[in-house]
Write a protein that holds these residues in place. Structure first.
Motif: not given
Length: 244
Positions: A103-108, A206, A209-210
């Protein structure tokens, strides 16, 4: 040198291409679950072996020098059969496994251990589901009549499957712009995926996430212990070269 690649993945095709270019005899084995698979370079066989003992007999009968397990991370029991067969036939075994996603920053992300667990998590997360786990295992979601599913797979899904479902027949690699448009057009509010890893299908993460869309991620199943692992095709080629 004769090599058997247990394939069906992008990495398996790239590996066969590179090994054949080096003059190595390569046979790629495909499970036969896809009607029109992308065939790799070299020889190809389709179908099962009859368990670990059958695979061991095939290795011995065909004079295989090296065995490479480049199957999908969710291929099930084949990796354990490969480990057992390699031990029985005394053939060196390498597992070519692409790294999983992180997971990256902003992922739920909501991590689960099975498709059944993923199905149990869905009603609390959304009502319009983008299901990217393939056509196998749709029975786990068939009882969720209150949810709508966009199901992406290479071949057409067969029952049992969700009653409110729109099939989307396609195969990767996928683009970020394409995944953004897909989520927007179908008003998707939750994504379900397996932790397959790799770049070919990662753009959906991605895009989710966006858009602030939660993602249900099914963890990978266990793999045999003690088997050497290559993370890239280049590493696998180097492993072969060291034994040539």
């Amino acid at each position: 040198m004769q090599i058997l690649v247990l394939g069906g993945t992008t990495e398996a095709r790239a590996l066969a291409e590179q090994l054949c270019a080096r003059g190595t005899r390569v046979t790629t084995s495909l499970a036969g679950r896809v009607a029109a698979p992308r065939l790799p370079r070299g020889e190809v066989r389709v179908g099962g072996f009859g368990g670990a003992e059958g695979l061991a007999a095939w290795l011995g009968g065909h004079g295989v020098d090296l065995l490479i397990d480049a199957t999908h991370p969710f291929a099930g029991t084949i990796s354990f059969n490969a480990a057992r067969a390699a031990a029985l036939a005394h053939v060196p075994l390498l597992a070519l496994r692409r790294p999983g996603w992180a997971p990256a920053d902003g992922d739920t992300w909501h991590l689960t251990d099975s498709l059944a667990d993923a199905a149990r998590a869905l009603p609390a997360l959304g009502t319009r589901v983008f299901l990217t786990t393939g056509r196998m295992g749709l029975a786990a979601f068939a009882h969720l009549d209150e949810l709508w599913f966009l199901v992406r797979s290479v071949d057409a899904p067969a029952p049992p499957h969700p009653s409110r479902m729109e099939p989307l027949l396609d195969r990767g690699p996928f683009t970020l712009d394409g995944e953004r448009e897909l989520l927007r057009r179908h008003r998707v509010d939750v994504l379900v995926t397996k932790d397959s890893g790799g770049a070919a299908t990662a753009p959906k993460l991605t895009a989710a996430r966006e858009a602030g869309i939660p993602v249900v991620v099914v963890r990978r199943p266990p793999v045999p212990e003690g088997v050497p692992v290559a993370a890239t095709v280049g590493d696998a080629v180097a492993w072969v070269a060291a034994r040539a």
